[in-house]
Structure formats: C-alpha cells, structure tokens
Design a protein around this motif. Structure first.
Motif, PDB file in Angstrom:
ATOM      1  N   ALA A   1     157.694  82.000  97.525  1.00 33.42           N
ATOM      2  CA  ALA A   1     158.280  80.790  98.123  1.00 33.42           C
ATOM      3  C   ALA A   1     158.116  79.575  97.212  1.00 33.42           C
ATOM      4  CB  ALA A   1     157.639  80.524  99.482  1.00 33.42           C
ATOM      5  N   VAL A   2     156.946  79.425  96.612  1.00 30.93           N
ATOM      6  CA  VAL A   2     156.668  78.240  95.791  1.00 30.93           C
ATOM      7  C   VAL A   2     157.361  78.322  94.439  1.00 30.93           C
ATOM      8  CG1 VAL A   2     154.836  76.908  94.654  1.00 30.93           C
ATOM      9  CG2 VAL A   2     154.480  77.823  96.965  1.00 30.93           C
ATOM     10  N   GLY A   3     157.401  79.526  93.876  1.00 30.60           N
ATOM     11  CA  GLY A   3     158.087  79.706  92.602  1.00 30.60           C
ATOM     12  C   GLY A   3     157.179  79.672  91.404  1.00 30.60           C
ATOM     13  N   GLY A   4     156.244  78.748  91.355  1.00 33.97           N
ATOM     14  CA  GLY A   4     155.334  78.665  90.218  1.00 33.97           C
ATOM     15  C   GLY A   4     153.983  78.118  90.635  1.00 33.97           C
ATOM     16  N   ILE A   5     152.929  78.916  90.428  1.00 34.21           N
ATOM     17  CA  ILE A   5     151.565  78.510  90.778  1.00 34.21           C
ATOM     18  C   ILE A   5     150.661  78.837  89.604  1.00 34.21           C
ATOM     19  CG2 ILE A   5     149.611  78.871  92.339  1.00 34.21           C
ATOM     20  CD1 ILE A   5     151.605  79.739  94.476  1.00 34.21           C
ATOM     21  N   THR A   6     149.778  77.918  89.270  1.00 38.20           N
ATOM     22  CA  THR A   6     148.778  78.162  88.233  1.00 38.20           C
ATOM     23  C   THR A   6     147.400  78.162  88.878  1.00 38.20           C
ATOM     24  OG1 THR A   6     150.103  77.118  86.501  1.00 38.20           O
ATOM     25  CG2 THR A   6     147.739  77.314  86.095  1.00 38.20           C
ATOM     26  N   TYR A   7     146.634  79.226  88.615  1.00 39.86           N
ATOM     27  CA  TYR A   7     145.283  79.340  89.152  1.00 39.86           C
ATOM     28  C   TYR A   7     144.304  78.883  88.080  1.00 39.86           C
ATOM     29  CZ  TYR A   7     147.730  82.221  92.573  1.00 39.86           C
ATOM     30  OH  TYR A   7     148.609  82.682  93.532  1.00 39.86           O
ATOM     31  N   LEU A   8     143.486  77.911  88.396  1.00 41.22           N
ATOM     32  CA  LEU A   8     142.568  77.325  87.431  1.00 41.22           C
ATOM     33  C   LEU A   8     141.184  77.958  87.479  1.00 41.22           C
ATOM     34  CD1 LEU A   8     143.561  73.563  87.814  1.00 41.22           C
ATOM     35  CD2 LEU A   8     144.437  75.277  86.213  1.00 41.22           C
ATOM     36  N   LEU A   9     141.012  78.975  88.299  1.00 39.07           N
ATOM     37  CA  LEU A   9     139.739  79.692  88.333  1.00 39.07           C
ATOM     38  C   LEU A   9     139.537  80.379  86.986  1.00 39.07           C
ATOM     39  CD1 LEU A   9     137.450  80.538  90.389  1.00 39.07           C
ATOM     40  CD2 LEU A   9     138.728  82.668  90.664  1.00 39.07           C
ATOM     41  N   PRO A  10     138.391  80.187  86.313  1.00 36.05           N
ATOM     42  CA  PRO A  10     138.173  80.800  84.992  1.00 36.05           C
ATOM     43  C   PRO A  10     138.246  82.322  85.061  1.00 36.05           C
ATOM     44  CG  PRO A  10     136.508  79.126  85.451  1.00 36.05           C
ATOM     45  CD  PRO A  10     137.250  79.355  86.737  1.00 36.05           C
ATOM     46  N   ALA A  11     139.136  82.912  84.284  1.00 35.37           N
ATOM     47  CA  ALA A  11     139.318  84.368  84.318  1.00 35.37           C
ATOM     48  C   ALA A  11     138.085  85.101  83.824  1.00 35.37           C
ATOM     49  CB  ALA A  11     140.538  84.759  83.487  1.00 35.37           C
ATOM     50  N   ASP A  12     137.336  84.487  82.890  1.00 35.29           N
ATOM     51  CA  ASP A  12     136.166  85.180  82.351  1.00 35.29           C
ATOM     52  C   ASP A  12     134.994  85.206  83.329  1.00 35.29           C
ATOM     53  OD1 ASP A  12     135.501  82.521  82.282  1.00 35.29           O
ATOM     54  OD2 ASP A  12     135.140  82.429  80.121  1.00 35.29           O
ATOM     55  N   SER A  13     135.137  84.530  84.467  1.00 32.72           N
ATOM     56  CA  SER A  13     134.083  84.560  85.489  1.00 32.72           C
ATOM     57  C   SER A  13     134.251  85.720  86.458  1.00 32.72           C
ATOM     58  CB  SER A  13     134.085  83.246  86.280  1.00 32.72           C
ATOM     59  OG  SER A  13     135.268  83.128  87.079  1.00 32.72           O
ATOM     60  N   LEU A  14     135.362  86.434  86.349  1.00 31.69           N
ATOM     61  CA  LEU A  14     135.648  87.510  87.286  1.00 31.69           C
ATOM     62  C   LEU A  14     134.880  88.776  86.925  1.00 31.69           C
ATOM     63  CD1 LEU A  14     139.505  87.025  87.635  1.00 31.69           C
ATOM     64  CD2 LEU A  14     137.751  86.382  89.291  1.00 31.69           C
ATOM     65  N   PRO A  15     134.471  89.554  87.926  1.00 29.15           N
ATOM     66  CA  PRO A  15     133.768  90.810  87.667  1.00 29.15           C
ATOM     67  C   PRO A  15     134.742  91.930  87.348  1.00 29.15           C
ATOM     68  CG  PRO A  15     133.992  90.495  90.023  1.00 29.15           C
ATOM     69  CD  PRO A  15     134.603  89.270  89.365  1.00 29.15           C
ATOM     70  N   THR A  16     134.211  93.110  87.054  1.00 27.06           N
ATOM     71  CA  THR A  16     135.047  94.312  86.969  1.00 27.06           C
ATOM     72  C   THR A  16     135.375  94.766  88.385  1.00 27.06           C
ATOM     73  OG1 THR A  16     133.184  95.861  86.994  1.00 27.06           O
ATOM     74  CG2 THR A  16     133.872  94.985  84.839  1.00 27.06           C
ATOM     75  N   PHE A  17     136.336  95.671  88.503  1.00 30.24           N
ATOM     76  CA  PHE A  17     136.662  96.227  89.819  1.00 30.24           C
ATOM     77  C   PHE A  17     135.426  96.876  90.442  1.00 30.24           C
ATOM     78  CE2 PHE A  17     140.900  96.051  87.951  1.00 30.24           C
ATOM     79  CZ  PHE A  17     141.684  95.650  89.016  1.00 30.24           C
ATOM     80  N   ARG A  18     134.701  97.646  89.642  1.00 29.98           N
ATOM     81  CA  ARG A  18     133.538  98.361  90.171  1.00 29.98           C
ATOM     82  C   ARG A  18     132.466  97.387  90.661  1.00 29.98           C
ATOM     83  NH1 ARG A  18     132.318 103.592  89.226  1.00 29.98           N
ATOM     84  NH2 ARG A  18     133.662 103.641  87.387  1.00 29.98           N
ATOM     85  N   GLN A  19     132.210  96.348  89.883  1.00 31.94           N
ATOM     86  CA  GLN A  19     131.213  95.362  90.275  1.00 31.94           C
ATOM     87  C   GLN A  19     131.619  94.644  91.558  1.00 31.94           C
ATOM     88  OE1 GLN A  19     131.208  93.053  86.694  1.00 31.94           O
ATOM     89  NE2 GLN A  19     129.618  94.275  85.694  1.00 31.94           N
TER      90      GLN A  19
END
Length: 377
Positions: free
Chosen positions: A151-169
């Motif tokens: 609906a919005v068309g364009g969204i930018t997420y500012l959450l730091p990607a390097d702070s994310l865990p692995t799927f398993r974690q």
C-alpha cells in the motif's frame, strides 16, 4: 454459475468501495505464552477501525480437523486462514492468556488505508481466506508486512541489519523454555538457518517485525511509518524454566557417555549392549525424521543438513541386527566414525552445533572407534 457471478460481483464491490472517511489501520503485536509450543513465538494481526466497526484480521487461523492437516504440516504444506474478530474480543482472549498486546498506529494516507482495508475484506471471503503457510516466509507476521509495503509503495527500515541474529539463534531465543522442542528444531534445521537474517527475513517473528516498524520511515516523505504506539495489555504471563534449553540434554548425554565408558572398561557386556542398542535406536529414529524432512518435505531450511551425518536410518539396522559379527563390521564402524568426525568439523565451518549435540556426537564417535578397533582383531 449464479453463485459464482454473485461472489465475483461482491469481490469487485469490496475492492472498489469508496469510504466516506478513511479507515484507521494499525499493527498489533502479541506476546508469547507457553500453553502451546507455537505460542512461544508471539503473534501479529492487523486492526481496522471504520464507521463504528473495530475489526482484527488474523492470518494465524488453522484447524486440526482439516483433512490431512498433520501430514501437510510435517511436509511443510499446511493450509492456514485469515480470520476476523472484534477488537474487544481479541483483547479479552489475549488478556485471559496473560499475553501483551501492543498497537502500532500507522501513518497512512487515506488511499493507502482504504487499499489495505479493501484487500483485507476481500481476503477474508471464504474462497480467498486460505493460504499455504510457511513458517519463515509466509506467516501471520509477513502477510501484514507485505500488505503495508504494497500500500505504501516504499519503506526504509533503519534497524541495523548487523544487529540481527541467525535464524537458529532467533528460534532458540523464542523457544528455549521448551527444551526438547528446541533440541528437535536444532537437529531438523540445516545450515541455511545459520546465516544472519536480513531485515526482510526477520519479519517472520512478530517481535522483530515490531522493532522494524518502529524504525521504519516512508520513502516519499521521510516521516516515521508509526505515528503512535499504545500498550493495551502488559505481559503478565511469565515464561520460565529452571533449566536453559541446553542444561537438561547436556547433563543427560554426559551422564550416559560416562556410564558407557564405565561399562566398556569394566566389560559389562549385557548392560553395555543394551545401552548401545538404545543409542542406535534413537539415532536411527532421529535419522528417519531428519532425512525425511531434508529430502521429502518443502520446509525451506531442512536441506542441506549436516545432522544427516550423525542421524541416519542405518542406525536402525545396527540396533536390531543379531550380535554375531560380520566381516563388513569394521568398515561400517569406520564409515560411521569418519562421518561423525566430519560432522563435528562442520560445526566450525557450516552449521552451529549446540553443546549438548556436540557431546552426543563425541560419544557416538568414540563408540564407533572402539567398535572398529575391536572388529579389526
């Protein structure tokens, strides 16, 4: 034919409806409970308020009475549904479970909010509400995210990607109080689960989707996507376990490994044989499960899986065969020993191995080495 024409007309009417005033659309994030294992991951839904209606659209509905549901769930093809309920009833239900409910009110234009509301109404029709669920990429959290982005068309997420865990974690973090479930998930998930999640991947977990939306800004205006945040219910349900997920299996495997070596060096043949057969039986049953999920299912992260080197159906043959030695024994033991050593090395290279599974693998490798050495005599 008349029924189909009426249904098509109703769908067109719903998608083309013009609201007198635009609806308000919000994302609801619900906390976990340990009543059932799948509740440990929390939940996501969309709230739509318009002209006296206050509805919650929930993509997490399923029925155990559905034909072949259990089998389809095992092979990764379960059918889920979009359900609709009143907001008051939704709050009462989650409050009764002691689960939190947090609302993120979305800063949408009138046309964007109307588009989401129309799509949800159309999606809730009996002929449109079912979808093939995927735990990682198409679930109760990713579907609302997709509707908002569309609906919005364009969204930018500012959450730091390097702070994310692995799927398993991430899965361990959510399910660590369900000890044996967490262990089973560790064994069934392959090395794709050990890569760090992207921002898009992370939205499969309701709590991470909530964090992403808190950081989201619109591409057209640069304004925050979330205009306000309301905590309707606080988390009253305390999920605790006096053991962390690795404590109980770790202590158990260490105890059994020490018992094994005591029996081996004291030459207690009968209890040693019983312990070995039990070990092989469990490894074989685990192997049937792991190999089936890796080869015969549509789960996205079960292939390739280094655990297939430790767990395989050949163990069942070793558990039930007669005790009489055969000439091929030494090669069977040697191949198993090499496979488990390679498996342990893969823990450093490809796939994160929990400590309790590493202890089990060391025990199995030692057993096969000792059996190989005896078979050479």
């Amino acid at each position: 034919m008349m029924k189909k024409l009426l249904t098509a007309f109703l769908a067109l009417l719903l998608t083309g409806v013009a609201y007198g005033s635009a609806p308000k659309v919000s994302l609801l994030t619900c906390g976990p409970t340990d009543d059932y294992v799948f509740y440990l991951y929390g939940h996501t839904a969309l709230r739509v308020q318009h002209e006296g209606e206050d509805l919650v659209y929930n993509y997490g509905y399923f029925s155990l009475e559905q034909k072949h549901f259990i089998f389809n769930f095992i092979i990764g093809k379960p059918m889920y549904s979009l359900g609709v309920t009143g907001f008051d009833h939704f709050l009462w239900e989650y409050g009764a479970q002691g689960r939190s409910v947090v609302e993120q009110q979305l800063a949408l234009t009138d046309s964007e909010a109307t588009a989401i509301a129309n799509k949800l109404k159309w999606n809730a029709l009996p002929e449109n509400r079912d979808y093939q669920y995927n735990f990682y990429f198409d679930n109760c959290a990713t579907r609302p995210r997709d509707l908002i982005e569309e609906a919005v068309g364009g969204i930018t997420y500012l959450l730091p990607a390097d702070s994310l865990p692995t799927f398993r974690q991430a899965i361990r973090r959510q399910s660590h109080t369900a000890v044996w479930y967490t262990m089973g998930a560790d064994l069934c998930l392959g090395w794709k689960s050990d890569r760090q999640m992207s921002l898009r991947d992370a939205a499969f977990l309701p709590s991470l989707l909530e964090e992403e939306l808190d950081s989201a800004v619109r591409d057209d205006t640069g304004a925050p996507l979330v205009s306000d945040k309301v905590v309707w219910l606080k988390q009253d349900k305390v999920i605790e376990n006096k053991y962390e997920s690795w404590h109980l299996p770790l202590v158990l495997f260490l105890f059994l490994m020490i018992l094994y070596f005591i029996l081996y060096y004291k030459r207690r043949e009968r209890p040693l044989r019983f312990l070995r057969r039990t070990l092989y039986l469990l490894l074989g049953l685990g192997g049937v499960t792991v190999w089936f999920l890796a080869i015969g299912s549509e789960h996205p992260h079960t292939w390739p899986n280094a655990n297939m080197l430790l767990l395989h159906p050949v163990w069942l043959f070793m558990a039930f065969r007669k005790t009489k030695r055969m000439r091929t024994d030494k090669w069977l033991y040697f191949c198993n020993f090499v496979a488990v050593v390679v498996y342990l090395l893969s823990g450093f290279l490809l796939q994160e191995l929990p400590m309790y599974i590493s202890i089990l693998a060391v025990w199995v490798a030692a057993d096969q080495y000792l059996m190989w050495r005896e078979a050479r005599r």
